[in-house]
Motif scaffolding. Structure first.
Motif, short mmCIF file in Angstrom:
data_model
loop_
_atom_site.label_atom_id
_atom_site.label_comp_id
_atom_site.label_asym_id
_atom_site.label_seq_id
_atom_site.Cartn_x
_atom_site.Cartn_y
_atom_site.Cartn_z
N PRO A 245 0.85 -1.12 -0.02
CA PRO A 245 0.09 -0.05 -0.01
C PRO A 245 0.82 1.15 0.17
O PRO A 245 0.21 2.56 -0.41
CB PRO A 245 -1.01 -0.07 1.38
CG PRO A 245 -0.16 -1.23 2.21
CD PRO A 245 0.43 -2.02 1.26
N LYS A 246 2.15 1.34 0.52
CA LYS A 246 2.96 2.51 0.51
C LYS A 246 3.27 2.80 -0.78
O LYS A 246 3.06 3.90 -1.47
CB LYS A 246 3.87 2.27 1.70
CG LYS A 246 3.64 2.28 3.00
CD LYS A 246 4.81 2.12 3.84
CE LYS A 246 4.46 1.89 5.27
NZ LYS A 246 5.74 1.94 6.16
N ASP A 247 3.92 1.98 -1.73
CA ASP A 247 4.53 2.03 -3.15
C ASP A 247 3.14 2.43 -4.03
O ASP A 247 3.06 3.37 -4.82
CB ASP A 247 5.13 1.01 -3.44
CG ASP A 247 6.69 0.93 -3.13
OD1 ASP A 247 7.24 1.95 -2.66
OD2 ASP A 247 7.26 -0.32 -2.96
N ASN A 248 2.10 1.54 -3.47
CA ASN A 248 0.77 1.75 -4.34
C ASN A 248 0.56 3.17 -4.31
O ASN A 248 0.15 3.97 -5.34
CB ASN A 248 -0.33 0.89 -3.64
CG ASN A 248 -1.37 0.66 -4.93
OD1 ASN A 248 -1.81 -0.47 -4.98
ND2 ASN A 248 -1.75 1.56 -5.94
N LEU A 249 0.19 3.87 -3.12
CA LEU A 249 -0.06 5.32 -2.74
C LEU A 249 0.84 6.28 -3.76
O LEU A 249 0.34 7.15 -4.26
CB LEU A 249 -0.11 5.49 -1.31
CG LEU A 249 -0.66 6.93 -1.04
CD1 LEU A 249 -1.78 7.62 -1.78
CD2 LEU A 249 -0.86 7.09 0.47
N VAL A 250 2.10 6.11 -3.26
CA VAL A 250 3.05 7.01 -4.16
C VAL A 250 2.69 7.20 -5.71
O VAL A 250 2.86 7.97 -6.21
CB VAL A 250 4.40 6.76 -3.83
CG1 VAL A 250 5.34 7.55 -4.65
CG2 VAL A 250 4.67 6.95 -2.22
N SER A 251 2.82 5.76 -6.14
CA SER A 251 2.62 5.73 -7.66
C SER A 251 1.10 6.29 -8.05
O SER A 251 1.08 6.92 -9.08
CB SER A 251 2.59 4.10 -8.01
OG SER A 251 2.35 4.01 -9.27
N TYR A 252 0.03 6.12 -7.13
CA TYR A 252 -1.11 6.63 -7.39
C TYR A 252 -1.30 8.28 -7.42
O TYR A 252 -1.78 8.88 -8.37
CB TYR A 252 -2.17 6.12 -6.35
CG TYR A 252 -3.60 6.01 -6.64
CD1 TYR A 252 -4.12 6.18 -8.02
CD2 TYR A 252 -4.50 5.58 -5.67
CE1 TYR A 252 -5.26 6.38 -8.59
CE2 TYR A 252 -5.96 5.60 -6.12
CZ TYR A 252 -6.26 5.85 -7.42
OH TYR A 252 -7.73 5.70 -7.60
N TRP A 253 -0.38 8.56 -6.52
CA TRP A 253 -0.46 10.15 -6.58
C TRP A 253 0.31 10.61 -7.61
O TRP A 253 -0.19 11.61 -8.29
CB TRP A 253 0.28 10.86 -5.12
CG TRP A 253 0.57 12.03 -5.14
CD1 TRP A 253 -0.42 13.10 -4.93
CD2 TRP A 253 1.91 12.69 -5.20
NE1 TRP A 253 0.09 14.19 -5.14
CE2 TRP A 253 1.56 13.99 -5.10
CE3 TRP A 253 3.18 12.43 -5.29
CZ2 TRP A 253 2.76 15.14 -5.38
CZ3 TRP A 253 4.10 13.19 -5.39
CH2 TRP A 253 3.84 14.52 -5.14
N ASN A 254 1.45 10.05 -7.91
CA ASN A 254 2.18 10.58 -9.28
C ASN A 254 1.41 10.38 -10.43
O ASN A 254 1.39 11.29 -11.37
CB ASN A 254 3.30 9.62 -9.50
CG ASN A 254 4.41 9.99 -8.56
OD1 ASN A 254 4.60 11.36 -8.17
ND2 ASN A 254 5.46 9.02 -8.25
N PHE A 255 0.27 9.61 -10.65
CA PHE A 255 -0.61 9.50 -11.54
C PHE A 255 -1.68 10.52 -11.34
O PHE A 255 -1.99 11.34 -12.42
CB PHE A 255 -1.26 8.12 -11.72
CG PHE A 255 -2.33 7.98 -12.70
CD1 PHE A 255 -2.07 7.70 -14.17
CD2 PHE A 255 -3.67 7.71 -12.42
CE1 PHE A 255 -2.89 7.67 -14.87
CE2 PHE A 255 -4.66 7.88 -13.06
CZ PHE A 255 -4.29 7.74 -14.52
#
Length: 281
Positions: A129-139
């Motif tokens: 969930p941490k990497d997922n959130l950073v990637s989601y925010w970048n998108f």
């Protein structure tokens, strides 16, 4: 931390679930009633969990790593998730000559009921969930009409709520994994497993789809689906991101990390999924 984040603009809330603006009010029902074929392969993930990578893996397996056939198929059927626009109608019109590979970020209660009854197959990928959130925010930060997600702090806050776009990570992934991990037509992989053992995961997907490949064909699939080769191939739909496991360390503050860990520990306590989530490899 940002207090009172901006009101969401341009999203569509249907039955309490937050969808992108190009999801129509009747789309969830249309997806739920979608007629599944026996050889359908659904690729399901929470957003930014590796859906395009997994879709490309599946397509490569179905075409035995033949790059020319994969490119031709991708160019003739350049569809994204089934829930967007009228994609479900386009998927319905696909030829029966080969399996349909259908992408979606739909929550479990919207998933085609025939899938839940065992028809078709599902490859489901979960990213920590941490990497997922950073990637989601970048998108999300550069999307129009999504002002709440422009700044990291406000997006972090939004991600902890149920009204996050596509729900929050826990509300989305836990019902799938906890209730469907033992179903014969579901295969659950983690993004980190795919990074750590790319070839092993290709073999697992082959076995799951009953598509045995030779060693040479498996190696070709692996070669075709490295990040560098996918980025170089324009026919790979919307491939973005660095895909780095542990990238969350570049964005989370110490306070945010401590807070997220506390929430994560609370939500994941006693779950089967907790044993599979890793934050670095």
């Amino acid at each position: 931390m940002t207090e009172n984040p901006k009101t969401l603009l341009g999203l569509n809330v249907i039955n309490g679930f937050t969808w992108p603006p190009h999801v129509h009010d009747d789309t969830p029902d249309n997806i739920h009633n979608f007629k599944v074929r026996e050889d359908d392969v659904f690729v399901l993930t929470y957003p930014k969990s590796g859906i395009h990578w997994t879709q490309t893996l599946v397509e490569n397996i179905l075409f035995e790593g033949n790059s020319d056939k994969i490119k031709k198929d991708s160019e003739s059927n350049p569809l994204g998730p089934i829930e967007l626009g009228d994609n479900f109608k386009k998927y319905e019109s696909f030829s029966t000559e080969k399996p349909r590979v259908i992408m979606s970020h739909a929550p479990v209660d919207v998933l085609p009921k025939q899938l839940l009854e065992g028809k078709g197959k599902v490859v489901f990928v979960i990213r920590n969930p941490k990497d997922n959130l950073v990637s989601y925010w970048n998108f999300l930060k550069d999307r129009q009409n999504l002002e709440e997600y422009e700044q990291w702090d406000s997006c972090f806050e939004a991600s902890l709520r149920a009204d996050m776009l596509y729900g929050n990570w826990f509300d989305f992934n836990l019902p799938y994994y906890e209730h469907h991990r033992n179903k014969k037509n579901f295969l659950f992989l983690t993004y980190e497993e795919m990074e750590l053992d790319h070839k092993g995961c290709v073999v697992r997907i082959c076995e799951f789809l009953s598509r045995p490949l030779s060693e040479e064909q498996v190696d070709k699939v692996v070669e075709n689906t490295t990040f560098s080769n996918m980025k170089a191939n324009k026919h790979v739909l919307c491939f973005q991101g660095k895909g780095i496991v542990g990238d969350w360390k570049t964005r989370f503050t110490v306070a945010q990390n401590e807070r997220f860990d506390a929430i994560c520990n609370q939500r994941m306590e006693g779950t089967a999924l907790a044993k599979r989530i890793v934050f670095e490899i």
